[in-house]
Motif scaffolding. Structure first.
Motif, short mmCIF file in Angstrom:
data_model
loop_
_atom_site.label_atom_id
_atom_site.label_comp_id
_atom_site.label_asym_id
_atom_site.label_seq_id
_atom_site.Cartn_x
_atom_site.Cartn_y
_atom_site.Cartn_z
N ARG A 11 0.81 -1.22 0.00
CA ARG A 11 0.00 0.00 0.00
C ARG A 11 0.84 1.27 0.00
O ARG A 11 0.39 2.32 -0.50
N GLU A 20 -5.06 -8.87 0.76
CA GLU A 20 -6.27 -8.10 0.52
C GLU A 20 -7.19 -8.84 -0.45
O GLU A 20 -6.74 -9.68 -1.24
N ASP A 56 3.64 4.37 -8.05
CA ASP A 56 2.25 4.08 -8.40
C ASP A 56 1.60 3.11 -7.41
O ASP A 56 1.01 2.10 -7.79
N LYS A 116 -8.04 -2.95 -15.46
CA LYS A 116 -7.33 -2.85 -14.19
C LYS A 116 -7.97 -3.75 -13.13
O LYS A 116 -9.20 -3.90 -13.08
N THR A 118 -8.64 -4.16 -9.07
CA THR A 118 -8.89 -3.16 -8.04
C THR A 118 -9.08 -3.82 -6.68
O THR A 118 -9.33 -5.03 -6.58
N LEU A 119 -9.00 -3.00 -5.65
CA LEU A 119 -9.45 -3.40 -4.33
C LEU A 119 -10.97 -3.30 -4.29
O LEU A 119 -11.61 -2.76 -5.20
N ASP A 121 -12.88 -1.40 -2.71
CA ASP A 121 -13.39 -0.03 -2.69
C ASP A 121 -13.16 0.71 -4.00
O ASP A 121 -13.41 1.91 -4.11
N THR A 123 -10.19 1.07 -5.54
CA THR A 123 -8.81 1.55 -5.70
C THR A 123 -8.09 0.71 -6.75
O THR A 123 -8.05 -0.51 -6.66
N VAL A 124 -7.52 1.39 -7.74
CA VAL A 124 -6.84 0.70 -8.84
C VAL A 124 -5.47 0.22 -8.38
O VAL A 124 -4.71 0.97 -7.74
N LEU A 125 -5.15 -1.03 -8.70
CA LEU A 125 -3.86 -1.61 -8.35
C LEU A 125 -2.89 -1.53 -9.53
O LEU A 125 -3.31 -1.63 -10.69
#
Length: 361
Positions: A11, A20, A56, A116, A118-119, A121, A123-125
């Motif tokens: 993170r 996660e 990133d 992409k 994501t998590l 929520d 959020t892009v990984l």
């Protein structure tokens, strides 16, 4: 329908990794979802966590992986569901100037999945090297999947996805080692020992491993070094010359990535010999060599990126040699671990206790 899976995420810079829930979309055109069976813990993943690649965050770590294709998107013909594959981070485009000149291993337009992960929520990984394989399933470009013989153990096969291929290729592809050559490898970690293994496979007569760690020198002998040099105890340049009739080695592979060890490699080679840099330097490093020495010693100074490999050519061939008992790829797997053990694996790697930890799912 998207997949909800568990993956290892970094993170923030220097923060311990966490396990996660990750959302993996269905594959789109040119993409594939792969069920990961094993993934090696590479130093590059630690570089990502430490912010040494870019900023990133958050990163989905892992990239040295093997697994089975779960699903493919529209237009994919290279692989199909059920295929056993090694993932690679150099999916060649086929259309750039390097590919069109018949040199796809230099492809200047390699590609990754466009969608992409994501998590939960949203959020892009950022997947490490466009792969992100410390995870139960991952999304990649179909060209990043290379079919190999399914008899190969995943924890072993996956290592060709990065470090082991980098070392083998540095010797065989970039260095052009051939029968009767003398070879010196400076730095006997995973990549360096793979270079030693590659030199042995190519028929080198003399193979010299150089390191400051006696444990790594022991590994070097196991992979085929005929001689070892502890550079804490003796000048490696003089030692390499002494072991090669006073001339220096035909090929010297630098697997550390530091100016001082590169200089050692430069002066430890024979006249008209080859230096191969496969160790990765940091952006602040500079090299100072007398230009007259560069001219007067002749030969070639090369860098090796991913062992100048072409996955579709090299992975199946190397797996076949492994299955025939002619290539000791299994020797690189020091331990197998679970997804929750990656942080401790980073610590072991930093302490030099392992060649490779392999996450097995």
């Amino acid at each position: 329908m998207a997949y909800e899976v568990q993956g290892v995420v970094a993170r923030g810079k220097g923060e311990p990794v966490t396990l996660e829930t990750v959302i993996v979309p269905d594959p789109g055109p040119g993409e594939a979802v792969v069920t990961i069976q094993a993934c090696g813990v590479c130093h590059t993943d630690l570089h990502y966590r430490e912010g040494g690649i870019n900023d990133d965050f958050p990163f989905l770590l892992g990239h040295e992986a093997a697994g089975v294709v779960e699903a493919v998107g529209e237009g994919v013909t290279e692989v199909a569901p059920g295929d056993y594959v090694i993932l690679n981070w150099r999916a060649v485009c086929g259309n750039c100037r390097a590919c069109l000149r018949g040199r796809p291993w230099y492809c200047f337009a390699t590609h990754n999945a466009k969608q992409k992960m994501t998590l939960t929520d949203g959020t892009v990984l950022s997947p490490a090297l466009g792969i992100g394989a410390f995870i139960e399933k991952t999304l990649v470009a179909a060209g990043q999947c290379t079919k190999v013989d399914p008899r190969a153990e995943p924890a072993v096969a996956g290592l060709l996805g990065c470090g082991v291929m980098a070392g083998l290729g540095a010797a065989i592809n970039t260095g052009g080692v051939t029968r009767g050559d003398s070879v010196a490898v400076i730095g006997c970690g995973g990549v360096g020992n793979a270079a030693i293994l590659g030199a042995r496979l190519a028929g080198a007569r003399t193979i010299i491993g150089v390191d400051v760690d006696t444990r790594k020198l022991d590994w070097a002998r196991e992979f085929g070094a005929t001689h070892t040099v502890n550079s804490r105890e003796s000048d490696p340049v003089e030692a390499i010359r002494d072991l090669t009739g006073g001339h220096g080695a035909d090929v010297v592979i630098e697997a550390v990535g530091r100016p001082e060890t590169y200089q050692q490699a430069f002066y430890a080679r024979d006249l008209a010999g080859t230096v191969v840099l496969v160790g990765v330097p940091t952006p602040d490093m500079r090299l100072d060599l007398p230009l007259l020495d560069v001219f007067g010693r002749g030969g070639a100074l090369k860098s090796s990126w991913y062992g100048d490999c072409l996955p579709s050519r090299d992975f199946p061939m190397l797996i076949d040699l492994y299955l025939q008992g002619r290539l000791n790829l299994g020797g690189f797997v020091t331990e197998t671990i679970g997804l929750g053990d990656v942080e401790e694996a980073f610590a072991k790697m930093h302490r030099g206790e392992v060649l490779r930890s392999a996450v097995v799912l």
